[in-house]
Design an enzyme around this catalytic site. Structure first.
Site, mmCIF file in Angstrom:
data_model
loop_
_atom_site.group_PDB
_atom_site.id
_atom_site.type_symbol
_atom_site.label_atom_id
_atom_site.label_comp_id
_atom_site.label_asym_id
_atom_site.label_seq_id
_atom_site.Cartn_x
_atom_site.Cartn_y
_atom_site.Cartn_z
ATOM 1 N N THR A 122 0.817 -1.210 0.000
ATOM 2 C CA THR A 122 0.000 0.000 0.000
ATOM 3 C C THR A 122 0.853 1.263 0.000
ATOM 4 O O THR A 122 1.979 1.257 0.516
ATOM 5 C CB THR A 122 -0.918 -0.005 1.250
ATOM 6 O OG1 THR A 122 -1.527 1.264 1.381
ATOM 7 C CG2 THR A 122 -0.133 -0.288 2.524
ATOM 8 N N ASP A 123 0.284 2.352 -0.530
ATOM 9 C CA ASP A 123 0.986 3.646 -0.483
ATOM 10 C C ASP A 123 1.116 4.179 0.938
ATOM 11 O O ASP A 123 1.923 5.066 1.210
ATOM 12 C CB ASP A 123 0.267 4.674 -1.369
ATOM 13 C CG ASP A 123 -1.183 4.931 -0.974
ATOM 14 O OD1 ASP A 123 -1.687 4.254 -0.058
ATOM 15 O OD2 ASP A 123 -1.812 5.815 -1.590
ATOM 16 N N GLU A 124 0.302 3.636 1.868
ATOM 17 C CA GLU A 124 0.321 4.165 3.237
ATOM 18 C C GLU A 124 1.648 3.935 3.950
ATOM 19 O O GLU A 124 1.883 4.531 5.008
ATOM 20 C CB GLU A 124 -0.770 3.499 4.070
ATOM 21 C CG GLU A 124 -2.139 3.883 3.651
ATOM 22 C CD GLU A 124 -3.179 3.407 4.639
ATOM 23 O OE1 GLU A 124 -2.834 3.138 5.806
ATOM 24 O OE2 GLU A 124 -4.336 3.305 4.230
ATOM 25 N N TYR A 149 -1.794 -0.540 11.050
ATOM 26 C CA TYR A 149 -1.960 -1.220 9.747
ATOM 27 C C TYR A 149 -0.814 -0.854 8.815
ATOM 28 O O TYR A 149 -0.140 -1.736 8.264
ATOM 29 C CB TYR A 149 -3.311 -0.841 9.109
ATOM 30 C CG TYR A 149 -3.355 -1.140 7.619
ATOM 31 C CD1 TYR A 149 -3.333 -2.451 7.149
ATOM 32 C CD2 TYR A 149 -3.382 -0.096 6.675
ATOM 33 C CE1 TYR A 149 -3.341 -2.727 5.788
ATOM 34 C CE2 TYR A 149 -3.385 -0.371 5.313
ATOM 35 C CZ TYR A 149 -3.365 -1.676 4.877
ATOM 36 O OH TYR A 149 -3.360 -1.945 3.531
ATOM 37 N N LYS A 153 2.264 -3.192 7.248
ATOM 38 C CA LYS A 153 2.537 -3.367 5.807
ATOM 39 C C LYS A 153 3.965 -2.913 5.483
ATOM 40 O O LYS A 153 4.658 -3.531 4.665
ATOM 41 C CB LYS A 153 1.523 -2.578 4.971
ATOM 42 C CG LYS A 153 0.099 -3.069 5.034
ATOM 43 C CD LYS A 153 -0.134 -4.469 4.467
ATOM 44 C CE LYS A 153 0.047 -4.527 2.972
ATOM 45 N NZ LYS A 153 -0.346 -5.870 2.433
HETATM 46 P P1 NAD Z 1 -9.676 -7.343 2.260
HETATM 47 O O1 NAD Z 1 -9.693 -7.059 3.707
HETATM 48 O O2 NAD Z 1 -10.902 -7.098 1.436
HETATM 49 O O3 NAD Z 1 -9.265 -8.872 2.000
HETATM 50 C C1 NAD Z 1 -8.258 -9.502 2.719
HETATM 51 C C2 NAD Z 1 -8.418 -11.005 2.560
HETATM 52 O O4 NAD Z 1 -7.352 -11.627 3.293
HETATM 53 C C3 NAD Z 1 -9.728 -11.542 3.120
HETATM 54 O O5 NAD Z 1 -10.345 -12.424 2.221
HETATM 55 C C4 NAD Z 1 -9.301 -12.281 4.385
HETATM 56 O O6 NAD Z 1 -10.139 -13.386 4.706
HETATM 57 C C5 NAD Z 1 -7.888 -12.712 4.010
HETATM 58 N N1 NAD Z 1 -7.063 -12.990 5.188
HETATM 59 C C6 NAD Z 1 -6.946 -12.232 6.318
HETATM 60 N N2 NAD Z 1 -6.124 -12.841 7.191
HETATM 61 C C7 NAD Z 1 -5.697 -13.988 6.599
HETATM 62 C C8 NAD Z 1 -4.838 -15.043 6.989
HETATM 63 N N3 NAD Z 1 -4.240 -15.065 8.192
HETATM 64 N N4 NAD Z 1 -4.626 -16.058 6.128
HETATM 65 C C9 NAD Z 1 -5.226 -16.081 4.907
HETATM 66 N N5 NAD Z 1 -6.072 -15.120 4.497
HETATM 67 C C10 NAD Z 1 -6.303 -14.089 5.336
HETATM 68 O O7 NAD Z 1 -8.445 -6.533 1.685
HETATM 69 P P2 NAD Z 1 -8.232 -5.818 0.261
HETATM 70 O O8 NAD Z 1 -8.757 -4.450 0.340
HETATM 71 O O9 NAD Z 1 -8.683 -6.739 -0.789
HETATM 72 O O10 NAD Z 1 -6.631 -5.717 0.244
HETATM 73 C C11 NAD Z 1 -5.850 -6.792 -0.265
HETATM 74 C C12 NAD Z 1 -4.384 -6.428 -0.156
HETATM 75 O O11 NAD Z 1 -4.144 -5.233 -0.905
HETATM 76 C C13 NAD Z 1 -3.915 -6.140 1.271
HETATM 77 O O12 NAD Z 1 -2.624 -6.667 1.421
HETATM 78 C C14 NAD Z 1 -3.890 -4.620 1.346
HETATM 79 O O13 NAD Z 1 -2.910 -4.186 2.257
HETATM 80 C C15 NAD Z 1 -3.514 -4.262 -0.073
HETATM 81 N N6 NAD Z 1 -3.984 -2.954 -0.555
HETATM 82 C C16 NAD Z 1 -5.294 -2.604 -0.428
HETATM 83 C C17 NAD Z 1 -5.717 -1.387 -0.942
HETATM 84 C C18 NAD Z 1 -7.179 -0.957 -0.844
HETATM 85 O O14 NAD Z 1 -7.498 0.179 -1.167
HETATM 86 N N7 NAD Z 1 -8.096 -1.812 -0.432
HETATM 87 C C19 NAD Z 1 -4.808 -0.523 -1.561
HETATM 88 C C20 NAD Z 1 -3.470 -0.929 -1.658
HETATM 89 C C21 NAD Z 1 -3.078 -2.153 -1.166
HETATM 90 O O1 DAU Z 2 -4.169 3.916 0.445
HETATM 91 C C1 DAU Z 2 -4.402 2.539 0.380
HETATM 92 C C2 DAU Z 2 -5.233 2.107 1.577
HETATM 93 O O2 DAU Z 2 -6.563 2.570 1.336
HETATM 94 C C3 DAU Z 2 -5.220 0.592 1.780
HETATM 95 O O3 DAU Z 2 -3.926 0.190 2.122
HETATM 96 C C4 DAU Z 2 -6.187 0.176 2.883
HETATM 97 O O4 DAU Z 2 -6.245 -1.230 2.979
HETATM 98 C C5 DAU Z 2 -7.567 0.722 2.546
HETATM 99 O O5 DAU Z 2 -8.465 0.434 3.606
HETATM 100 C C6 DAU Z 2 -7.511 2.235 2.330
HETATM 101 O O6 DAU Z 2 -7.192 2.926 3.560
HETATM 102 P P1 DAU Z 2 -7.983 4.252 4.030
HETATM 103 O O7 DAU Z 2 -7.881 4.348 5.495
HETATM 104 O O8 DAU Z 2 -7.585 5.418 3.210
HETATM 105 O O9 DAU Z 2 -9.486 3.816 3.552
HETATM 106 P P2 DAU Z 2 -10.926 3.993 4.247
HETATM 107 O O10 DAU Z 2 -11.931 3.587 3.228
HETATM 108 O O11 DAU Z 2 -10.992 3.382 5.591
HETATM 109 O O12 DAU Z 2 -11.030 5.570 4.432
HETATM 110 C C7 DAU Z 2 -10.859 6.473 3.355
HETATM 111 C C8 DAU Z 2 -10.943 7.878 3.907
HETATM 112 O O13 DAU Z 2 -12.302 8.137 4.326
HETATM 113 C C9 DAU Z 2 -10.102 8.121 5.152
HETATM 114 O O14 DAU Z 2 -9.627 9.442 5.121
HETATM 115 C C10 DAU Z 2 -11.086 7.929 6.326
HETATM 116 C C11 DAU Z 2 -12.383 8.431 5.741
HETATM 117 N N1 DAU Z 2 -13.666 7.826 6.194
HETATM 118 C C12 DAU Z 2 -13.783 6.482 6.207
HETATM 119 C C13 DAU Z 2 -14.981 5.888 6.546
HETATM 120 C C14 DAU Z 2 -15.135 4.385 6.597
HETATM 121 C C15 DAU Z 2 -14.739 8.656 6.485
HETATM 122 O O15 DAU Z 2 -14.627 9.902 6.453
HETATM 123 N N2 DAU Z 2 -15.943 8.073 6.818
HETATM 124 C C16 DAU Z 2 -16.108 6.719 6.858
HETATM 125 O O16 DAU Z 2 -17.241 6.244 7.158
#
Ligand code: NAD
Ligand code: DAU
Length: 333
Positions: A122-124, A149, A153
């Site tokens: 992730t970019d975070e 988190y 990562k």
């Molecule tokens: P998600 O939470 O939707 O899915 C995560 C999956 O991992 C789930 O199916 C969960 O059951 C599985 N999991 C959790 N713990 C586990 C374990 N111990 N063993 C096996 N499986 C397990 O997450 P996502 O949003 O699909 O993100 C997927 C990946 O991409 C993560 O590594 C996250 O850090 C990265 N990522 C997410 C975003 C985003 O915006 N969602 C952006 C950049 C990177």
């Molecule tokens: O940047 C990549 C990341 O983006 C991934 O690594 C993470 O897995 C993914 O969850 C996401 O992280 P954020 O914390 O940015 O996403 P989230 O959807 O939780 O929140 C997005 C923004 O919105 C953040 O500034 C918090 C805010 N927020 C979130 C929720 C759920 C609100 O204002 N209201 C809300 O109800």
């Protein structure tokens, strides 16, 4: 290829699995099926692609399972993680176990069997940027994570770099910005806002709502991952983004108007502790080296399609919604 996709029942991993199967690859999904997963999406693919899609319910923390599955794979694509910042503020050790120890376990298996490894990050890990500047994250930005988190990562990224440089694992890393699209869990901003509206409640915006995220459609992320997996240079990191920066206020206003509500019809609630201000990605390296660029660049149109998906898939998200809202309301969110 035979791919071992960890977290392949989650939001991004299940969309990746669907894409890889449509390209003709074979996929074994290893997923612990936590609250965030969508087992039904993989079950449907198992039916559509008999013999080419297989779901193993298990944890990346289970060394025996991981070693057995890695032995059979040509490449591991590692998505499995605890992925939600708000949860990491309440149960940080779960994030250390899954995201750090789980990644180490997989790296050991990749080392043992000489399997190609791609780490989805992730970019975070780079912390945040000031509001209102042209600054962006790049592959050389310093690591500066803010939440448990993002720190977990970042730790995992460091493990991948070490196993690649010193232990010979054929690894790449990608760091992507905020994804949206079908199958995302209702705890995240866009699906939460849509599903609050669908259940007749007002969306909630943390703090001032001025925080900015750089949004990418999940299909663009997975397309970029495919390029890195198949053509990326071993040992390299690639940033993935789509240059769609919007404040949370802008996102919630857009969803409100697309769903027929007044733009300002939302509540401001408590801020997230340590809340990152702004993310923005410079994806020049990916473009210059691999010729990749995003194709989903009409944010409003993709938001509308995402709203339609949640309208049509209530049976999947409604059971998850009550538990999520109970959890978030306990935290004042
Ligand atoms: P998600 O939470 O939707 O899915 C995560 C999956 O991992 C789930 O199916 C969960 O059951 C599985 N999991 C959790 N713990 C586990 C374990 N111990 N063993 C096996 N499986 C397990 O997450 P996502 O949003 O699909 O993100 C997927 C990946 O991409 C993560 O590594 C996250 O850090 C990265 N990522 C997410 C975003 C985003 O915006 N969602 C952006 C950049 C990177
Ligand atoms: O940047 C990549 C990341 O983006 C991934 O690594 C993470 O897995 C993914 O969850 C996401 O992280 P954020 O914390 O940015 O996403 P989230 O959807 O939780 O929140 C997005 C923004 O919105 C953040 O500034 C918090 C805010 N927020 C979130 C929720 C759920 C609100 O204002 N209201 C809300 O109800």
């Amino acid at each position: 290829m035979h791919l071992l996709v960890t977290g392949g029942a989650g939001f991004i991993g299940s969309n990746f699995t669907s894409m890889a199967l449509r390209k003709g690859e074979r996929v074994t999904v290893l997923d612990a099926l936590t609250y965030a997963s969508g087992k039904e999406f993989i079950d449907a693919e198992t039916k559509s692609f008999p013999g080419r899609c297989n779901l193993v319910e298990g944890s990346i923390l289970d060394r025996d399972v991981v070693f057995d599955l890695a032995k059979e794979a040509d490449a591991i694509v590692h998505f499995a993680a605890e992925s939600h910042n708000d949860n990491s503020l309440r149960d940080p050790m779960l994030f250390v176990r899954t995201n750090v120890e789980g990644t180490a376990n997989l790296l050991e298996a990749a080392r043992e069997w000489g399997v190609r490894f791609h780490h989805v990050s992730t970019d975070e890990v780079y912390g945040d940027l000031p509001l209102g500047t042209p600054e962006k994250f790049s592959e050389t930005s310093p690591y500066r994570p803010s939440s448990p988190y993002s720190a977990s990562k970042a730790s995992a990224d460091h493990l991948v770099r070490a196993w690649s440089r010193s232990l010979g694992v054929q690894a790449t890393i990608s760091n992507c910005s905020n994804n949206f699209g079908p199958r995302q869990h209702v705890e995240k901003l866009i699906p939460r806002t849509i599903t609050e509206r669908l259940q007749g409640r007002r969306p909630r915006v943390y703090g001032t709502g001025r925080n900015v995220r750089d949004w990418i459609h999940v299909d663009d992320h997975n397309d970029a991952l495919w390029q890195v997996l198949t053509r990326g240079r071993i040992g390299e990191t690639y940033l993935i983004g789509a240059s769609q920066e919007y404040s949370n206020l802008e996102v919630v206003r857009a969803i409100n108007s697309l769903m027929g509500y007044e733009e300002e019809d939302f509540d401001l609630v408590a801020d997230r502790p340590g809340h990152d201000l702004r993310y923005a990605i410079d994806w020049t390296k990916l473009k210059d080296e691999l010729g990749w660029q995003p194709s989903r660049t009409d944010f409003r149109e993709d938001l509308a399609a995402t709203i339609d998906w949640y309208k049509e898939n209530r049976a999947w998200w409604e059971p998850k919604k009550a538990a999520t809202e109970a959890r978030l309301s306990k935290w004042g969110l």
